[in-house]
Scaffold this motif. Structure first.
Motif: not given
Length: 124
Positions: A74-83
């Protein structure tokens, strides 16, 4: 097997945002996949529910190399993000609370994989 999800091109002239920054398609709140292309190359895919980014979010470089991957609720990051860097080496890893309001961890690496930053909430 094909997906039953609606899919739109984010650059379609019938795509818009409302004052609350929710995604609209043909004047209605959009639920499904929003994709973006450069030429014939898919460079992003985001899932939406009732106009809010919600679900898997993926980006690719024009050569097809994965650029980023994470989950939005719902528009917010959750958990793991990778780049990743263009050469495929992991560039950053961030971990957010499930409610998306707090960054818990952040790690970054240079293009050769050497660590640049290592941070955890509370310094643990």
């Amino acid at each position: 097997m094909t997906s039953d999800k609606a899919r739109i091109d984010i650059d379609d002239p019938e795509v818009d945002m409302d004052e609350a920054q929710r995604l609209l398609y043909r004047g209605e709140l959009f639920s499904g996949e929003a994709v973006e292309y450069v030429g014939e190359k898919l460079i992003s895919l985001d899932n939406y529910t009732d106009g809010m980014q919600n679900g898997l979010s993926l980006e690719w470089y024009e050569d097809g190399t994965l650029r980023s991957e994470g989950t939005v609720r719902m528009g917010l990051p959750c958990g793991e993000f990778k780049e990743w860097h263009p050469n495929g080496v992991l560039a950053s890893r961030k971990v957010f609370d499930e409610d998306g309001t707090t960054l818990r961890e952040e790690f970054t690496w240079d293009m050769s994989g050497q660590p640049l930053r290592s941070w955890r909430l509370g310094g643990a």
